[in-house]
Every structure is written in C-alpha cells, then in structure tokens.
Design an enzyme around this catalytic site. Structure first.
Site, mmCIF file in Angstrom:
data_model
loop_
_atom_site.group_PDB
_atom_site.id
_atom_site.type_symbol
_atom_site.label_atom_id
_atom_site.label_comp_id
_atom_site.label_asym_id
_atom_site.label_seq_id
_atom_site.Cartn_x
_atom_site.Cartn_y
_atom_site.Cartn_z
ATOM 1 N N GLU A 1 0.385 4.437 1.371
ATOM 2 C CA GLU A 1 0.021 5.139 2.059
ATOM 3 C C GLU A 1 1.281 5.954 2.227
ATOM 4 O OE1 GLU A 1 -1.505 2.541 4.281
ATOM 5 O OE2 GLU A 1 -3.431 2.052 3.009
ATOM 6 N N ARG B 1 0.888 -1.221 0.020
ATOM 7 C CA ARG B 1 0.049 0.238 0.210
ATOM 8 C C ARG B 1 0.812 1.382 0.238
ATOM 9 N NH1 ARG B 1 -5.764 -1.837 3.349
ATOM 10 N NH2 ARG B 1 -5.757 -3.761 2.582
ATOM 11 N N GLU C 1 -8.313 -2.186 15.640
ATOM 12 C CA GLU C 1 -8.169 -3.320 14.652
ATOM 13 C C GLU C 1 -7.663 -3.855 13.336
ATOM 14 O OE1 GLU C 1 -9.980 -0.427 10.678
ATOM 15 O OE2 GLU C 1 -9.514 -2.548 9.350
ATOM 16 N N ARG D 1 0.236 -6.048 11.719
ATOM 17 C CA ARG D 1 -0.982 -5.756 12.495
ATOM 18 C C ARG D 1 -1.915 -6.599 14.246
ATOM 19 N NH1 ARG D 1 -4.507 -1.935 11.766
ATOM 20 N NH2 ARG D 1 -3.365 -0.846 10.320
ATOM 21 N N SER E 1 -10.783 -6.375 8.994
ATOM 22 C CA SER E 1 -11.998 -6.018 8.207
ATOM 23 C C SER E 1 -12.701 -6.839 7.045
ATOM 24 C CB SER E 1 -11.762 -4.633 7.120
ATOM 25 O OG SER E 1 -11.535 -3.765 7.782
ATOM 26 N N ARG F 1 0.925 1.595 13.560
ATOM 27 C CA ARG F 1 0.522 0.995 13.456
ATOM 28 C C ARG F 1 0.346 0.310 11.997
ATOM 29 N NH1 ARG F 1 -5.914 2.391 14.599
ATOM 30 N NH2 ARG F 1 -6.451 1.436 13.424
ATOM 31 N N HIS F 2 0.642 1.397 10.743
ATOM 32 C CA HIS F 2 0.821 0.680 9.117
ATOM 33 C C HIS F 2 2.087 0.461 8.644
ATOM 34 C CE1 HIS F 2 -3.265 3.367 9.572
ATOM 35 N NE2 HIS F 2 -3.323 1.732 8.864
HETATM 36 P P1 ATP Z 1 -6.564 1.142 9.571
HETATM 37 O O1 ATP Z 1 -8.050 0.959 9.244
HETATM 38 O O2 ATP Z 1 -6.576 0.497 10.286
HETATM 39 O O3 ATP Z 1 -5.831 1.979 7.838
HETATM 40 P P2 ATP Z 1 -7.732 -0.471 6.542
HETATM 41 O O4 ATP Z 1 -9.366 -0.612 6.803
HETATM 42 O O5 ATP Z 1 -7.047 0.019 5.603
HETATM 43 O O6 ATP Z 1 -6.801 -0.479 8.299
HETATM 44 P P3 ATP Z 1 -7.427 -2.776 5.523
HETATM 45 O O7 ATP Z 1 -7.932 -2.800 4.380
HETATM 46 O O8 ATP Z 1 -9.476 -3.452 6.425
HETATM 47 O O9 ATP Z 1 -7.210 -2.436 6.428
HETATM 48 O O10 ATP Z 1 -7.198 -4.137 5.929
HETATM 49 C C1 ATP Z 1 -7.486 -5.868 6.355
HETATM 50 C C2 ATP Z 1 -6.049 -5.881 7.830
HETATM 51 O O11 ATP Z 1 -5.105 -5.439 6.902
HETATM 52 C C3 ATP Z 1 -6.318 -4.417 8.761
HETATM 53 O O12 ATP Z 1 -7.540 -4.906 8.698
HETATM 54 C C4 ATP Z 1 -5.085 -4.782 9.230
HETATM 55 O O13 ATP Z 1 -4.667 -5.575 10.139
HETATM 56 C C5 ATP Z 1 -4.631 -4.854 8.351
HETATM 57 N N1 ATP Z 1 -3.592 -4.313 7.200
HETATM 58 C C6 ATP Z 1 -4.532 -3.077 6.140
HETATM 59 N N2 ATP Z 1 -3.354 -2.181 6.703
HETATM 60 C C7 ATP Z 1 -2.257 -2.143 7.266
HETATM 61 C C8 ATP Z 1 -1.301 -1.596 7.049
HETATM 62 N N3 ATP Z 1 -0.851 -0.768 6.148
HETATM 63 N N4 ATP Z 1 0.008 -2.096 7.802
HETATM 64 C C9 ATP Z 1 -0.410 -3.248 7.762
HETATM 65 N N5 ATP Z 1 -1.336 -3.919 7.992
HETATM 66 C C10 ATP Z 1 -2.306 -3.409 7.632
HETATM 67 MN MN MN Z 2 -9.906 -1.948 7.733
#
Ligand code: ATP
Ligand code: MN
Length: 427
Positions: A211, A209, A350, A401, A353, A217-218
């Site tokens: 971002e 990603r 979280e 995570r 999802s 946490r990311h």
């Molecule tokens: P968050 O709201 O915490 O930024 P997200 O809703 O963007 O996460 P999802 O697309 O729902 O993330 O991804 C599913 C799962 O993958 C998340 O619940 C989290 O456990 C993990 N995850 C998502 N993005 C990341 C990231 N950039 N780094 C580490 N783990 C991630």
């Molecule tokens: Mn999510």
C-alpha cells in the site's frame, strides 16, 4: 564473574559489572558514572586519593554509551539512588563510543522519530524504547502460550506465494527463478488448509502490503498473530479474541510493571462488548458521527472507545460488501446483505478482522465473481475445499498495531524495531 546491576541492590561486596556509560558527572574530587545494563542502572563513584590516579583520570575521558567493565565494591549509600553505589577499583574500556552521538539518547531525548529510526541501533540504548520491545515480547509470548495451552498447533506459512490470496491489496512482486512470485500479504489460504486438517492453527508471521499510503497506523511489513479453527463461526472466534487479549493484557500487567511505569501507561484487563454493524450505525447516528456504508471510519472507532472505555468492541454482522470474498455470507446465502465477518476495535482502533470463511467451493466461485475476481485465478484455493473441508473461521491481530494501541503510541513505527514503510528500507 559478571554481576547484573539489579543484583547489586541486594548485596554489598566486590562485583564485576559490564555495561554502558549512561552519564558522567565530574565534581573534580568525586566523579560519578551511571552505568546501565539490561537489568537497570547504578551509580558508580571514583574518589580522588582513594581511586587509583589512572582510573580516576580515565573516568572523565569516557564517552557516553561506551561499553566498559567496572570492578568495584557495592556499598550502602544514603544519597545514591536505590541506596547503593559501586566504589570503582578498576575500569576496562571494552568498546569506545564516538564522542558525538548522532542522536540524543538521554531520558528526555527530543530527537525526532525519523532521525531516531535512522539510528535505531542507538535508539535501542534507551530505557523507554527497550520498554516497548520488552512489552512486545510479552505480547507475542502470551499469544503463543494461550493458544498452545488450548491445543492449537503453531505452523509456519510460506512467505513467497505465487498469487494473491485476497485480491484487492497490492502485493510486492519478486522473481522466483523463471516465475513471477509475490510476498504474502496474509497467511490466509495456508491457515485455512491447516484448520481444515488439523482443526486448530496459530501463527505469528510477517506479511507484506504494498500500500502506497503513509499513515501512522500502517506499515508495509508487519507481523500478524493469526488463528484459524475448524467447526467455528464468527461468534466462536470472536470469543477467542476476547480471551486472548484479556490474557495478553494480564500478562503485560504482571510481567512488565516497570516498563509500564516508565511509559506512564495504566492498563486494565478489558471487558468485551458485542454490537452488530447496524447497532453501531445507529449508535453513531445518535452521536452524530459519520460511518461508512460497509466500513467504520476512524472517527467511529474513536467514538466506540469513548462510549466503551477499556473494552474490546466487536462489530459483527458486517455488510458482505465490506468484507473479502472468502468471508461467509449470512446463512450461507450468496446474495445475503450481511456476513459472518467482524472487526474488533480496542482503544479506538481496529486491532483485528476475522470471521467465518466459505468452505463451499461453489459458493466461493460465486462470491469471487460478484467481487469482480476471476475464479480461475483462485483455482488452487477453491480446490482445497473439495476433499472434506469443515466450516471454519479465524482472524488476525497485527502485532505492531496491537502494541501501538496498548501503549498508546502516536505512530505504529514506534512499535516495530526496524520499520518498512513507503520511504524506509534500512536499517
Ligand atoms: P486497516 O483497516 O486498519 O487498514 P485492514 O482491514 O486492511 O486494516 P486486515 O487485512 O484486516 O487489515 O489485517 C488484520 C490486522 O492486521 C488488522 O486488524 C491490523 O491489526 C493489522 N494490519 C493490517 N494492515 C496493517 C498494516 N499495513 N500495518 C500494520 N498492521 C496492519
Ligand atoms: Mn481489517
């Protein structure tokens, strides 16, 4: 033949040990080496007059973290940790470490995380760091084991894709011969295709990603533990998280007692609590915590943990506007206010999802449009549901995570051996 250190505590007699010099103490007439290998540590002792002079002199010249072979005799000793020590007869220096180590690898190291990550290969010499990754190995193993036992098949999605699978999230682009390609931000489309044919799919796969934010946490590259099931709605797939997380925690408690002690973590097998988004909103209002219109705030996630400790909190009936285009609207109604999407919150964060997906091509087109996306860009995805696609659902748990949450790590980077973030591309 090589003996592992842990086995020295079960016997006496001659042994040959391979390992790293963790510590040296020189009391002039007696010299100690604390030797470590993957199985533990043991005190090894050289005694002036008893140990050959050459070996006795060598002991004080050894640098910490050097790799050596020790031949010696395991003896009972009241003073030694664990009641055993090795009387050194011979030492072979296998690989010398430089005298000055770039980071402190002692048990009480104060070296800061970025520096430690620069020298991660050396950081991995530390017991505490090894404990994190031994536990992570149990987590992914337990995840796989649980779903394989339930009849899921493990599949491997591609990591190079030709278009965005979700819209929204920024992607890393790559050159693929004459074409432009991207690194996958999730195995979403692929796991849906597998579920719509083979019914129960699971994978542990890296995703990327782009971002730009830098949070604790990311990551920009993380591993996701995903499942997708045919004939499943949100309730059915939420139950799957409840069961697998309970199984994972049980396995970690059973298999990683020493590691948990070392990290000072006490785990309980979590309960589960199911709350609608609306109920969560009301609960937060009562507790004077703000919550988004269609998303939870970090504060709200923390509060849920306070209210329901050692519990996986599922927040479902999520507002449709807060979920990706592929999440099924409530009652399959295009303009529903709510959706079949949910988040799972554990220990204040979280972890996952998921939800039921849209398996109806016309509905998918409408939902794409109302998200401001062009259905033409998703033609292949939509077409995959035109030839017999059952209702289906799934979710994704981030491996790093989850490790962070379970072990209460301040920074997600502690839960990945070689992190990729905004600033870090090596080691
Ligand atoms: P968050 O709201 O915490 O930024 P997200 O809703 O963007 O996460 P999802 O697309 O729902 O993330 O991804 C599913 C799962 O993958 C998340 O619940 C989290 O456990 C993990 N995850 C998502 N993005 C990341 C990231 N950039 N780094 C580490 N783990 C991630
Ligand atoms: Mn999510």
């Amino acid at each position: 033949m090589r003996t592992y250190i842990k086995d020295c505590f079960k016997k006496t007699g001659n042994v040959e040990l391979n390992g790293w010099v963790h510590d040296i103490r020189d009391l002039s007439k007696i010299k100690f080496i604390v030797l470590k290998d993957i199985s533990g540590r043991i005190q090894c002792i050289g005694i002036k007059g008893e140990t050959s002079e050459k070996i006795f002199d060598l002991i004080s010249k050894l640098n910490r973290e050097s790799v050596i072979k020790i031949k010696g005799e395991v003896k009972n000793s009241k003073q030694a940790p664990g009641g055993k020590e090795v009387l050194i007869k011979d030492i072979e220096l296998i690989a010398k470490a430089n005298e000055q180590l770039p980071i402190d690898v002692s048990d009480h190291s104060k070296t800061e995380l970025p520096k430690r990550l620069d020298y991660r290969f050396l950081d991995l010499h530390r017991d505490k760091i090894q404990a994190i990754f031994k536990i992570q190995s149990t987590i992914s193993m337990a995840f796989r084991e649980h779903f394989i036992k339930k009849g899921f098949i493990e599949f491997q999605p591609p990591s190079i894709i030709c278009s965005s699978s979700e819209g929204g999230t920024e992607l890393f682009s790559a050159k693929y011969f004459e074409k432009k390609a991207f690194l996958a931000q999730s195995p979403q489309l692929y796991k849906q295709m597998v579920a719509c044919s083979m019914e129960k799919a699971m994978t542990i796969t890296p995703v990327w990603r782009a971002e730009k934010h830098n949070t604790t946490r990311h990551l920009n590259e993380c591993r996701q533990m995903d499942i997708e099931m045919a004939f499943a709605d949100a309730k059915i797939v939420m139950k799957q998280i409840e069961e697998v997380v309970q199984y994972i925690v049980k396995q970690v408690i059973e298999k990683n007692k020493n590691e948990l002690d070392l990290l000072k973590i006490k785990l309980k097998i979590p309960k589960a609590k199911y709350l609608t988004f609306k109920e969560t909103k009301e609960l937060m209002k009562k507790n004077k915590i703000s919550i988004g219109k269609d998303d939870l705030t970090g504060e709200a996630e923390k509060k849920l943990n306070e209210l329901f400790p050692d519990t996986i909190v599922f927040v479902y009936d999520w507002p449709l506007s807060g979920k990706p285009f592929y999440i099924m609207p409530k009652d399959e109604k295009e303009n529903a206010e709510l959706s079949e999407g949910f988040d799972a919150i554990y220990k204040g964060m979280e972890i996952s999802s998921g939800g039921q997906r849209i398996h109806i091509p016309e509905l998918l087109e409408k939902r794409l449009k109302s998200k401001g996306l062009n259905p033409k860009d998703f033609k292949e995805y939509i077409d995959s549901f035109r030839y017999g696609a059952p209702p289906h659902g799934g979710w994704s748990i981030g491996l790093e995570r989850f490790t962070q949450v379970l072990l209460n790590l301040d920074n997600i980077r502690e839960g990945v051996m070689f992190p990729r973030d905004r600033d870090r591309l090596s080691p």
